[in-house]
Motif scaffolding. Structure first.
Motif, PDB file in Angstrom:
ATOM      1  N   HIS A 127       0.837  -1.197   0.000  1.00 47.04           N
ATOM      2  CA  HIS A 127       0.000   0.000   0.000  1.00 47.04           C
ATOM      3  C   HIS A 127       0.875   1.251   0.000  1.00 47.04           C
ATOM      4  O   HIS A 127       2.082   1.191   0.250  1.00 47.04           O
ATOM      5  CB  HIS A 127      -0.910   0.010   1.227  1.00 47.04           C
ATOM      6  CG  HIS A 127      -0.156   0.018   2.528  1.00 47.04           C
ATOM      7  ND1 HIS A 127       0.426  -1.127   3.049  1.00 47.04           N
ATOM      8  CD2 HIS A 127       0.134   1.020   3.399  1.00 47.04           C
ATOM      9  CE1 HIS A 127       1.024  -0.834   4.180  1.00 47.04           C
ATOM     10  NE2 HIS A 127       0.871   0.475   4.420  1.00 47.04           N
ATOM     11  N   PHE A 128       0.229   2.367  -0.292  1.00 45.40           N
ATOM     12  CA  PHE A 128       0.883   3.660  -0.166  1.00 45.40           C
ATOM     13  C   PHE A 128       0.640   4.199   1.245  1.00 45.40           C
ATOM     14  O   PHE A 128      -0.444   4.051   1.800  1.00 45.40           O
ATOM     15  CB  PHE A 128       0.339   4.658  -1.195  1.00 45.40           C
ATOM     16  CG  PHE A 128       0.861   4.440  -2.583  1.00 45.40           C
ATOM     17  CD1 PHE A 128       2.136   4.868  -2.931  1.00 45.40           C
ATOM     18  CD2 PHE A 128       0.089   3.794  -3.535  1.00 45.40           C
ATOM     19  CE1 PHE A 128       2.634   4.662  -4.211  1.00 45.40           C
ATOM     20  CE2 PHE A 128       0.573   3.578  -4.811  1.00 45.40           C
ATOM     21  CZ  PHE A 128       1.849   4.016  -5.151  1.00 45.40           C
ATOM     22  N   GLU A 129       1.656   4.834   1.791  1.00 39.91           N
ATOM     23  CA  GLU A 129       1.565   5.385   3.142  1.00 39.91           C
ATOM     24  C   GLU A 129       1.917   6.865   3.106  1.00 39.91           C
ATOM     25  O   GLU A 129       2.930   7.263   2.502  1.00 39.91           O
ATOM     26  CB  GLU A 129       2.517   4.644   4.074  1.00 39.91           C
ATOM     27  CG  GLU A 129       2.500   5.141   5.509  1.00 39.91           C
ATOM     28  CD  GLU A 129       3.495   4.388   6.358  1.00 39.91           C
ATOM     29  OE1 GLU A 129       3.062   3.497   7.111  1.00 39.91           O
ATOM     30  OE2 GLU A 129       4.709   4.680   6.269  1.00 39.91           O
ATOM     31  N   TYR A 131       3.301  10.330   4.544  1.00 37.63           N
ATOM     32  CA  TYR A 131       4.284  10.786   5.518  1.00 37.63           C
ATOM     33  C   TYR A 131       4.504  12.278   5.317  1.00 37.63           C
ATOM     34  O   TYR A 131       4.274  12.820   4.233  1.00 37.63           O
ATOM     35  CB  TYR A 131       5.606  10.018   5.376  1.00 37.63           C
ATOM     36  CG  TYR A 131       6.403  10.350   4.146  1.00 37.63           C
ATOM     37  CD1 TYR A 131       7.469  11.253   4.209  1.00 37.63           C
ATOM     38  CD2 TYR A 131       6.101   9.774   2.908  1.00 37.63           C
ATOM     39  CE1 TYR A 131       8.207  11.561   3.077  1.00 37.63           C
ATOM     40  CE2 TYR A 131       6.832  10.072   1.785  1.00 37.63           C
ATOM     41  CZ  TYR A 131       7.888  10.973   1.872  1.00 37.63           C
ATOM     42  OH  TYR A 131       8.619  11.279   0.751  1.00 37.63           O
ATOM     43  N   THR A 132       4.899  12.920   6.382  1.00 34.70           N
ATOM     44  CA  THR A 132       5.084  14.375   6.365  1.00 34.70           C
ATOM     45  C   THR A 132       6.566  14.703   6.401  1.00 34.70           C
ATOM     46  O   THR A 132       7.317  14.153   7.206  1.00 34.70           O
ATOM     47  CB  THR A 132       4.384  15.033   7.571  1.00 34.70           C
ATOM     48  OG1 THR A 132       2.987  14.684   7.538  1.00 34.70           O
ATOM     49  CG2 THR A 132       4.523  16.536   7.518  1.00 34.70           C
ATOM     50  N   THR A 133       6.954  15.589   5.523  1.00 37.21           N
ATOM     51  CA  THR A 133       8.339  16.035   5.488  1.00 37.21           C
ATOM     52  C   THR A 133       8.381  17.557   5.436  1.00 37.21           C
ATOM     53  O   THR A 133       7.396  18.206   5.062  1.00 37.21           O
ATOM     54  CB  THR A 133       9.065  15.457   4.255  1.00 37.21           C
ATOM     55  OG1 THR A 133      10.427  15.860   4.278  1.00 37.21           O
ATOM     56  CG2 THR A 133       8.415  15.937   2.957  1.00 37.21           C
ATOM     57  N   GLN A 134       9.475  18.123   5.835  1.00 36.70           N
ATOM     58  CA  GLN A 134       9.637  19.575   5.807  1.00 36.70           C
ATOM     59  C   GLN A 134      10.490  19.973   4.606  1.00 36.70           C
ATOM     60  O   GLN A 134      11.552  19.394   4.366  1.00 36.70           O
ATOM     61  CB  GLN A 134      10.298  20.074   7.098  1.00 36.70           C
ATOM     62  CG  GLN A 134       9.346  20.151   8.278  1.00 36.70           C
ATOM     63  CD  GLN A 134       9.948  20.927   9.432  1.00 36.70           C
ATOM     64  OE1 GLN A 134      11.160  21.057   9.559  1.00 36.70           O
ATOM     65  NE2 GLN A 134       9.098  21.469  10.288  1.00 36.70           N
ATOM     66  N   GLU A 135       9.984  20.924   3.870  1.00 36.48           N
ATOM     67  CA  GLU A 135      10.729  21.434   2.729  1.00 36.48           C
ATOM     68  C   GLU A 135      11.126  22.883   3.000  1.00 36.48           C
ATOM     69  O   GLU A 135      10.341  23.671   3.546  1.00 36.48           O
ATOM     70  CB  GLU A 135       9.886  21.352   1.455  1.00 36.48           C
ATOM     71  CG  GLU A 135       9.647  19.923   1.001  1.00 36.48           C
ATOM     72  CD  GLU A 135       8.995  19.871  -0.357  1.00 36.48           C
ATOM     73  OE1 GLU A 135       8.657  20.960  -0.906  1.00 36.48           O
ATOM     74  OE2 GLU A 135       8.811  18.758  -0.886  1.00 36.48           O
ATOM     75  N   ARG A 136      12.339  23.225   2.622  1.00 36.81           N
ATOM     76  CA  ARG A 136      12.878  24.565   2.861  1.00 36.81           C
ATOM     77  C   ARG A 136      12.806  25.388   1.550  1.00 36.81           C
ATOM     78  O   ARG A 136      13.231  24.919   0.495  1.00 36.81           O
ATOM     79  CB  ARG A 136      14.315  24.488   3.360  1.00 36.81           C
ATOM     80  CG  ARG A 136      14.957  25.825   3.659  1.00 36.81           C
ATOM     81  CD  ARG A 136      16.354  25.651   4.247  1.00 36.81           C
ATOM     82  NE  ARG A 136      16.317  25.045   5.576  1.00 36.81           N
ATOM     83  CZ  ARG A 136      17.383  24.895   6.351  1.00 36.81           C
ATOM     84  NH1 ARG A 136      18.576  25.289   5.907  1.00 36.81           N
ATOM     85  NH2 ARG A 136      17.265  24.347   7.538  1.00 36.81           N
ATOM     86  N   ARG A 155       3.538  13.689   1.647  1.00 38.13           N
ATOM     87  CA  ARG A 155       3.866  12.916   0.459  1.00 38.13           C
ATOM     88  C   ARG A 155       3.495  11.454   0.700  1.00 38.13           C
ATOM     89  O   ARG A 155       3.043  11.082   1.797  1.00 38.13           O
ATOM     90  CB  ARG A 155       5.351  13.047   0.137  1.00 38.13           C
ATOM     91  CG  ARG A 155       5.776  14.479  -0.177  1.00 38.13           C
ATOM     92  CD  ARG A 155       7.195  14.513  -0.714  1.00 38.13           C
ATOM     93  NE  ARG A 155       7.624  15.871  -1.016  1.00 38.13           N
ATOM     94  CZ  ARG A 155       7.319  16.530  -2.115  1.00 38.13           C
ATOM     95  NH1 ARG A 155       6.583  15.948  -3.046  1.00 38.13           N
ATOM     96  NH2 ARG A 155       7.751  17.761  -2.314  1.00 38.13           N
ATOM     97  N   GLN A 156       3.669  10.625  -0.276  1.00 37.84           N
ATOM     98  CA  GLN A 156       3.357   9.208  -0.168  1.00 37.84           C
ATOM     99  C   GLN A 156       4.581   8.369  -0.527  1.00 37.84           C
ATOM    100  O   GLN A 156       5.393   8.757  -1.370  1.00 37.84           O
ATOM    101  CB  GLN A 156       2.195   8.833  -1.097  1.00 37.84           C
ATOM    102  CG  GLN A 156       0.829   9.284  -0.611  1.00 37.84           C
ATOM    103  CD  GLN A 156      -0.288   8.665  -1.436  1.00 37.84           C
ATOM    104  OE1 GLN A 156      -0.126   8.399  -2.629  1.00 37.84           O
ATOM    105  NE2 GLN A 156      -1.429   8.414  -0.795  1.00 37.84           N
ATOM    106  N   ARG A 157       4.673   7.215   0.137  1.00 35.12           N
ATOM    107  CA  ARG A 157       5.727   6.266  -0.189  1.00 35.12           C
ATOM    108  C   ARG A 157       5.109   4.872  -0.295  1.00 35.12           C
ATOM    109  O   ARG A 157       4.108   4.569   0.355  1.00 35.12           O
ATOM    110  CB  ARG A 157       6.830   6.296   0.857  1.00 35.12           C
ATOM    111  CG  ARG A 157       6.379   6.040   2.279  1.00 35.12           C
ATOM    112  CD  ARG A 157       7.501   6.308   3.244  1.00 35.12           C
ATOM    113  NE  ARG A 157       7.035   6.352   4.627  1.00 35.12           N
ATOM    114  CZ  ARG A 157       7.742   6.867   5.633  1.00 35.12           C
ATOM    115  NH1 ARG A 157       8.943   7.390   5.397  1.00 35.12           N
ATOM    116  NH2 ARG A 157       7.247   6.875   6.849  1.00 35.12           N
TER     117      ARG A 157
END
Length: 218
Positions: A127-129, A131-136, A155-157
């Motif tokens: 499945h796709f999961e 997740y939260t990431t920080q972009e500058r 985003r998804q992974r």
């Protein structure tokens, strides 16, 4: 209207608390004082699990591991436990005296039924999961000096298919009067834990600890 909703929510909360308090409580014969018990005689361990199946792997040494756990847990509760599983089951004679009495036995017979002791394998599909990431992000002010600000981006992974064990334990502990075979107490307990394949490692000890504490509470 708001008061009615608040009252209803409060009632539901109290009901849930009451149910949780009475859940998983032992049976105790009203005529017996079990605080006087000093010794238990383990006479039978019955394993109802049967043959392992495709979806459930039972512990082949469940009886031996349960017996060892009982002996250990009894010692921690300052109870003397003797293994009599190799002997014939005791024969009891019904007491014709039906008058209400208060008994304070020193010894009790203990029989254990193992409903489940093992683990199943649970498949988690690919499945796709999220997740939260920080972009500058960078920018320059009017003086040419660089600054930056950060933004949370979801985003998804891709998570491939996986398998993990799901340990399950279900037992019934029954205690009998050594004189006439009256069932004086019983405790039914079921537990499970994800990502574990050995219910006898931890869960069984906690189950017996709860059993002895709730039945022989000093």
């Amino acid at each position: 209207m708001k008061k009615s909703v608040l009252f209803l929510l409060t009632f539901i909360l109290l009901l849930c608390v009451s149910i949780s308090c009475f859940a998983n409580q032992p049976y105790k014969h009203p005529d017996y004082n079990l605080r006087t018990v000093k010794e238990i005689h383990i006479t039978q361990i019955t394993n109802l699990e049967g043959e392992p199946t495709r979806y459930f792997k039972s512990d082949e040494n469940a009886e031996t591991r349960v017996l060892a756990a009982v002996l250990q847990a009894a010692g921690k509760q300052k109870l003397i436990a003797t293994d009599e599983t190799q002997k014939l089951l005791p024969e009891y004679h019904n007491d014709k005296n039906t008058g209400r009495k208060v008994f304070a036995p020193r010894d009790l017979e203990m029989r254990i039924t193992v409903n489940h002791c093992g683990y199943s394998v649970v498949a988690v599909p690919a499945h796709f999961e999220d997740y939260t990431t920080q972009e500058r992000h960078y920018y320059y002010d009017k003086d040419g000096k660089r600054h930056y600000w950060t933004e949370d981006v979801v985003r998804q992974r891709w998570i491939p298919e996986s398998f993990h064990p799901y340990a399950q334990l279900s037992l019934i502990y029954s205690f009998y009067d050594m004189d006439d075979g009256t069932l004086v107490a019983s405790f039914s307990d079921s537990r499970n834990r994800e990502y574990e394949n050995d219910p006898a490692d931890g869960m069984l000890n906690r189950s017996l600890k709860d059993c002895f504490k709730k039945i022989f509470r000093k």
